[in-house]
Design an enzyme around this catalytic site. Structure first.
Site, PDB file in Angstrom:
ATOM      1  N   ASP A 276       0.757  -1.206  -0.023  1.00  0.00           N
ATOM      2  CA  ASP A 276      -0.028  -0.074   0.005  1.00  0.00           C
ATOM      3  C   ASP A 276       0.921   1.405   0.045  1.00  0.00           C
ATOM      4  O   ASP A 276       2.292   1.098   0.165  1.00  0.00           O
ATOM      5  CB  ASP A 276      -0.816  -0.137   1.308  1.00  0.00           C
ATOM      6  CG  ASP A 276      -2.250   0.607   1.113  1.00  0.00           C
ATOM      7  OD1 ASP A 276      -2.352   1.438   0.061  1.00  0.00           O
ATOM      8  OD2 ASP A 276      -3.230   0.419   1.969  1.00  0.00           O
TER       9      ASP A 276
ATOM     10  N   ASP B  39     -10.451   1.689  -3.819  1.00  0.00           N
ATOM     11  CA  ASP B  39     -11.163   1.453  -2.289  1.00  0.00           C
ATOM     12  C   ASP B  39     -12.422   1.527  -2.475  1.00  0.00           C
ATOM     13  O   ASP B  39     -13.297   0.919  -1.559  1.00  0.00           O
ATOM     14  CB  ASP B  39     -10.750   2.500  -1.491  1.00  0.00           C
ATOM     15  CG  ASP B  39      -9.124   2.298  -0.795  1.00  0.00           C
ATOM     16  OD1 ASP B  39      -8.766   1.138  -1.209  1.00  0.00           O
ATOM     17  OD2 ASP B  39      -8.765   2.924  -0.165  1.00  0.00           O
TER      18      ASP B  39
HETATM   19  C1  DGJ Z   1      -6.057   1.559   1.714  1.00  0.00           C
HETATM   20  C2  DGJ Z   1      -6.311   0.441   0.841  1.00  0.00           C
HETATM   21  O1  DGJ Z   1      -6.598   0.826  -0.330  1.00  0.00           O
HETATM   22  C3  DGJ Z   1      -7.294  -0.326   1.526  1.00  0.00           C
HETATM   23  O2  DGJ Z   1      -7.554  -1.505   0.833  1.00  0.00           O
HETATM   24  C4  DGJ Z   1      -6.758  -0.854   2.824  1.00  0.00           C
HETATM   25  O3  DGJ Z   1      -5.672  -1.682   2.672  1.00  0.00           O
HETATM   26  C5  DGJ Z   1      -6.259   0.341   3.760  1.00  0.00           C
HETATM   27  N1  DGJ Z   1      -5.642   1.257   3.249  1.00  0.00           N
HETATM   28  C6  DGJ Z   1      -5.574   0.090   5.103  1.00  0.00           C
HETATM   29  O4  DGJ Z   1      -5.222   0.988   5.640  1.00  0.00           O
END
Ligand code: DGJ
Length: 750
Positions: free
Chosen positions: A463, A530
């Site tokens: 991430d 997301d």
């Molecule tokens: C952002 C990601 O896109 C989510 O899927 C998740 O992993 C969160 N961060 C976790 O902090």
């Protein structure tokens, strides 16, 4: 490689033809190379033909312009009289800022170019030295077997003084009739939003200064004939394969020449070449096609031709983020794992919250050791359970980031990126760890490798949750270091993969904020967004496939009520949207009803039975008559099978007479086309006549019956059509309530 060489004194040119594309490059001695044709195939030219084309590409002199009309090179040169955007900007302390390069050598796949040469796919390498002998430029240009063009350049400082490089950008010419632009904007939870505009005089510039590819990245910049669509028009596109600061641009100069190009955006003072140092640009890709689908297909073929290719056996992934967030409770996670295995999941991913003091997003980033507090026995009990259930185990990291409330930030404040004394503005309570500092890099690498050594981990979700603002190197007077950070990121990925070749890596950056071809040289899939709401995902996935084939796009079935939008959707719409990518589930299924679990299992079974087609076939997207109706599909490469989908994302289909036109099948072959109804049938469904009678006895098939009973997993007879009928005449589409989808299977009969 087939090469035919004809020597013509004082003239050098190269023609490459592959995958339905030709490119012809003029290699004059006193100028940098110029593309004189990029587009539809030209039958192989001989020396005279090439010379004719080159002569024909020289513009007519306009009034009050240089006596020799400028024709832009791949790195447009100011000294040639080109007053548009130059390709190279830099100087030796303000001097020698307009270099004149001479080509000293050109070779095609290692064979020196003399006269005119032609080949299928191949790589042209051109070396040029400026008249003062102070700079060397190496230009590499390749046409792949799939007709994808890519080019990059390197500049080397041959002098004894430092060279301040400001910019090295490459550009490809597009013809005058390409007068309409399409690129993308977006933001977190709404990535790859298409934007169209006319190409007018001046520059359409999309610069990214976020230090990651960006949710709003231009992604691909297309120029095409007016009204171009998925299956219509001529389209030229450019993509800058870089995950740091970068640009895409389209330019039309007043005399009518048009270019599309890209490169890295360099911050002030970021690249200062010491004697004999060099700088290399990212690859800038160009794709030409008859319609956007063909443009996309070249990228898909390119990614699929890599060794090793990502498997079409992509495991169904269960990710716990939207199920538990930071609440890491072993019993609950084991319960989730058991349920996930029961519905057919093949990979279980533990997301954010397992390390350091990370109980929420304010603390712990940068300390990549398992939290004793949350995991007193380490991750072993969960990992063992997951593997005993037959699933792979995956783990989340965010290696480039720190919370100030972390051991690493307390011990090494100098590793935090900043351009001055003050720290940059925080985002998600975090700062950026400077991986270009050897100690910081070693800290992160060693901690990740220790985790991978201790646990059998087959998947990393990598991430990156904030933009790089004022990203300077505190150990070096705060000098701009986005480029250094981006390169260190690639290096770290490579080191981890080299140490653990079996580990798959997902590029995630708050969803789809790091999606580009360069990151995919180091990672295996992307997290598309997301936002898992299928209403929005219809569009996000549709446009993400403009660059990536479906197997690269993480695509999850979320909760009944979307966590990002609050909208509620039927499972059939959530699943019927998600199966067109690398399928996963991200939902607290301890709350799912038995009926939902059964339906989920059926969708996962469907995906597994079709994934060789869904993750290997050609993407086709229809130019829909109506904006909010999305018709798309995947056609097997041998054209024997296809899965299509029609999704309604707004009010009921406004015109019941509208037909779905399904492109991509063999025109002469006959196909059995039938709807696939998994679980309950779509709400508001009014089936067209051609769907026929349901096979279940006693069920006369009509819309009312379906709506009333919401029958489960019906096999419908469908009908037989030729590929030509499906593409040219089309078939009546069903009516649906908004936010519903119907899938169709097409199977060739003869
Ligand atoms: C952002 C990601 O896109 C989510 O899927 C998740 O992993 C969160 N961060 C976790 O902090």
């Amino acid at each position: 490689m087939h090469l035919s060489t004809t020597y013509a004194p004082h003239a050098r040119s190269v023609q490459l033809t592959a995958g339905g594309v030709s490119i012809v490059i003029d290699l004059p001695q006193s100028r940098l190379p110029a593309i004189v044709h990029w587009g539809a195939v030209l039958p192989e030219l001989d020396a005279a033909g090439a010379a004719g084309l080159i002569a024909a590409s020289v513009p007519v002199a306009a009034s009050n312009t240089p006596d020799v009309p400028p024709r832009p090179a791949i790195i447009p040169e100011h000294h040639s009289g080109w007053t548009g955007r130059p390709g190279l900007s830099g100087s030796f302390g303000g001097r020698l800022w307009s270099p004149r390069f001479r080509t000293v050598r050109a070779d095609l796949d290692g064979v020196v170019v003399e006269g005119h040469m032609s080949a299928a796919h191949g790589t042209l390498r051109v070396e040029a030295i400026d008249d003062n002998g102070l700079l060397r430029l190496i230009l590499t240009l390749e046409l792949t077997e799939h007709g994808l063009l890519r080019a990059r350049a390197a500049v080397e400082n041959l002098s004894a003084e430092p060279y301040g490089l400001e910019d090295l950008t490459l550009a490809f010419p597009v013809p005058r009739e390409a007068s309409e632009l399409l690129d993308f904007a977006g933001q977190h939870n709404n990535e790859r939003v298409p934007e169209r505009r006319p190409l007018r005089t001046g520059i359409h510039l999309r610069e990214n200064r976020k230090g990651r590819t960006g949710h709003d990245s231009a992604y691909l910049l297309h120029a095409g004939t007016p009204g171009f669509g998925f299956g219509r028009g001529e389209v030229w596109a450019v993509h800058t394969a870089w995950s740091g600061n970068h640009r895409h641009y389209a330019e039309r100069v007043p005399t009518g020449e048009q270019l599309i190009g890209g490169g890295e955006v360099l911050l002030p003072g970021e690249v200062r070449l010491a004697p004999h140092e060099s700088y290399e640009t990212p690859w800038v890709y160009g794709s030409f096609g008859a319609g956007l689908d063909e443009v996309a297909r070249r990228f898909h073929r390119h990614l699929r031709s890599r060794t090793p290719r990502v498997s079409t056996e992509r495991p169904v992934t269960f990710n716990v983020w939207e199920a538990v967030y930071f609440r890491h409770d072993l019993d609950q996670l084991i319960d989730l794992a058991e349920r996930a295995a029961a519905i057919g999941a093949e990979r279980f991913v533990l997301d954010d919250g397992w390390f350091g003091s990370r109980r929420d997003d304010t603390s712990g980033l940068g300390d990549w050791t398992v939290s004793d507090e949350a995991w007193p026995d380490g991750l072993h009990p969960l990992v063992k359970h997951v593997r005993a259930l037959g699933m792979q185990f995956g783990l989340w990291f965010e290696p480039e980031m720190v919370n100030l409330d972390s051991d690493v930030a307390r011990a090494h404040p100098e590793w935090i990126m900043a351009s001055g004394q003050e720290l940059p503005i925080e985002a998600r309570h975090q700062q950026v760890l400077n991986l270009s500092v050897p100690g910081a890099y070693a800290h992160v690498r060693n901690q990740i490798l220790a985790i991978l050594h201790e646990y059998p981990i087959e998947y990393i979700k990598w991430d990156h949750n904030r933009d790089l603002i004022e990203a300077g190197d505190r150990t070096n007077a705060g000098r701009a270091a986005v480029r250094a950070q981006t390169k260190a990121f690639y290096r770290l990925l490579d080191e981890i993969r080299a140490a653990h070749p079996g580990v798959e890596i997902e590029s995630c950056a708050s969803g789809g904020g790091r999606v580009d071809l360069r990151v995919l040289e180091h990672a295996d899939r992307v997290w598309s967004s997301d936002n898992i709401d299928p209403h929005d995902r219809q569009s996000i996935l549709r446009w993400t496939t403009q660059l990536l084939p479906p197997e690269y796009m993480g695509s999850h079935i979320g909760s009944p009520r979307s966590h990002t939008t609050g909208r509620r959707h039927d499972l059939a719409f959530r699943a019927g949207t998600a199966v067109f990518g690398h399928l996963g589930v991200e939902w607290d299924i301890t709350q799912a009803t038995p009926e939902e679990m059964t339906e989920l299992r059926e969708w996962i079974d469907f995906y597994k039975s079709q994934r060789h087609l869904l993750l290997d076939g050609d993407v086709v997207r229809m130019d829909d008559a109506v904006d909010h109706i999305f018709v798309h599909g995947i056609v097997s490469r041998d054209r024997s099978r296809a899965v299509f989908a029609m999704a309604a994302t707004d009010t009921m289909y406004p015109d019941p007479a509208t037909r779905m036109k399904l492109r991509g099948l063999d025109h002469d072959a006959r196909y059995h086309l039938r709807p696939v109804i998994i679980g309950s049938s779509p709400s508001g469904l009014v089936p067209p006549l051609w769907w026929g009678q349901a096979t279940q006895s006693g069920n006369t098939f009509d819309g009312r019956t379906l709506n009333e009973h919401r029958r489960r997993s019906v096999e419908l007879p469908g009908a037989v059509f030729t590929g030509a009928v499906l593409e040219r005449a089309g078939v009546t589409s069903p009516r649906l309530h908004p936010d519903q989808v119907v899938l169709f299977r097409a199977d060739r009969l003869d």
